[in-house]
Design a protein around this motif. Sequence first.
Motif: not given
Length: 701
Positions: A429-435, A446-448
């Motif tokens: 959804v941005d450059n930090s949060y992904g699934w 991930t949150t990083d």
Amino acid sequence: MIRSLHGKNGHTTRRRYYLFVLLIVCLTPFISPAQQGWFWQNRMPQGNHLYAIYPFDRFKAVAVGATGSILSTTDRGANWSVLPYAGESQATLRAISVISPSIIWAAGDSGAILNTTDGGVKWTRRNLNKKAFNAIQFVSASTGFLAGDNGTIFRTTNGGTSWSELFSNTTKKLRALHFISPTTGWVAGDSGVVRSTVDGGVTWNGLPSGTGKNLYTVYFSSDMTGWVAGDNGTIRVTTDGGANWSQLASRTPDRIWKLKFASPTRAYGIAGFGSATLIQSTDGGFSWTRSTKIDSVNTLYDMSFSDSTNGWAVGSSGEIKVTGNGGATWTSLSRGSVEELFASSFPTANDGWCVGQAGVILKTSNGGASWTTQNSGTANFLYGVRFNDATNGWVVGDAGTILQTNDGGTTWNSRSSGTLLPLAAVTFVDNSYGWATGSGGIVVKTTDGGFSWTPTNMLGNYVSLISIAFVNRDTGLITADSIGVGKIFKSTDGGTTWSSQLTPDQLSPGLHAVFVRPSGNTWVVGQSGIIWKSTDFGDTWFRQGSPLRSSANSVYFSSDTIGWIASANGTILKTTNGGEDWLFLRSGTSNFLHAIQFIDDSTGWAVGSSGTIIKTVDGGGSTPTPEPPKPPSVNKDSKVGQNIPNPFVPSRNSDTFIPFRLEGRSDVVIKIYNSIGMLVRQIDAGVFDRGIHDWTMILLR
């Protein structure tokens, strides 16, 4: 995994069988097609299978193939004119016959017969009772013959104005014909069938070929001397018109697709699946030697020489080759990757990435006009890719593979996912949060920015999670296939917990893709063309009508009203009213499409098998294709058996075989699924009679 074998006329099996496919599985100018509808960006000049080629000389040639494609060149392949849907035909063209540079005929599936009288500028189509034709030959401007499935033979004596069906005295598939005069000719086909006529096809006499192998080519140099060739390297010769035949050593165990004579003494043959071999004779076809492989990837279906040294060959994935030294060396006139592409991501109109088979990652920086291969550092299949901008991207695949880049893919870094299960999809959804999600119900987060990943949930060991979409850091949806039953899961806490969205009375076939709009409008698509829609981010669902009968693999909406679906056999659907109605678009290919994406209402890409990348700049065009036939009914008495060999390793085995039994004569369609439950190929195997069939060959490329 081979999940089902369907007889189109009502014969279906739902038993599950596993096919372990253990694959660690430029520049020639061309004439660009008009920027209307869909056009090719990989392979080039196009990527449809080509089945026949005719060279006028060393510079001029014409070739035919899938979706009514006709290609021509006048400068030895430096430039190509590519005409899809010649004569408004979408049928695969399998044979060609040239009377003169102006008058050309082609024939193929669904009764398609095309001809041109102006050298290919304009083509006219005729249809003959939906028959499938595999061979065509005009022996004069007025007299021509067709041969095809079910023993079909047609003749014209008035230049193709009308055709009459002849009684061949066989129901076997006829794959080849050759006439040396308007009255004397031969046909050959399955189970070693050979027939001859001396009265222009009025009567046909059976000849004892001495083999039960399927025959793909026939050629006679006189009324006495001729050859047939086919499966398992079979070549048989006759010197008495076909009354007696002798076996020749072909020096190859592979299927021989074509034998062609460049001169009375020099002959050539093309053989092999997924790796083509040339065989040749210098004594008029009575002894043969095997040359080195001339293609290590593609199957070459046809080969022809304009003289003893200059030859052309065509085959799978649009491959075109030429030789100027009698076949000693060959030059490919096609360019681009042939690896299967499973996913794409275009964060801008210029920047895009495609990922797929054997760790392939392709990048474009000019909207797809050219593609470069990036070093992924892995041979694992890659199934999902996501870029939020031109520099930050992520890729997932087999064995828990996660790759991350922050320089546009110049370097890819392998990250630990914490699982060895295949990962099928990734979203950020941005450059930090992904699934990412995949087989066995695995979800990792991930949150990083993808440097570290942690499992958030397991949604069942028998659930293949195929697609994932998050609209913000909290709300996301997953589509699943649980042994053929579709599921939708929703999370409102960033993936920590998930709830099933389809109730027991909303049973669905397997679901392959989800797309969410910021408004809450959400679409999910899957097997049998099913389409689900939600207007509240997936809390409630309702079915939308679908004209599609094959698997819907990907869905994308550029607005709440305009959207597209990509499917098997090159099928693309479009809606302009939020999915209330869907129209078929002409994609220009029959290749399997895995993914589709648009950056606005006009510009989009679709990717799929054989390295297919096609693009549109006008929303996909406006001409709908005819609707497909209605889905088959179910007959549970037909059976399908275990494929042989199993496991199947393409590097060692060029094909695999599937025994099956039919309770009635039927068209047979075989569907192949990979380890993450993704449909990777749908094969129209042809028409089979009632009874037990020892095998059906499958090509996985």
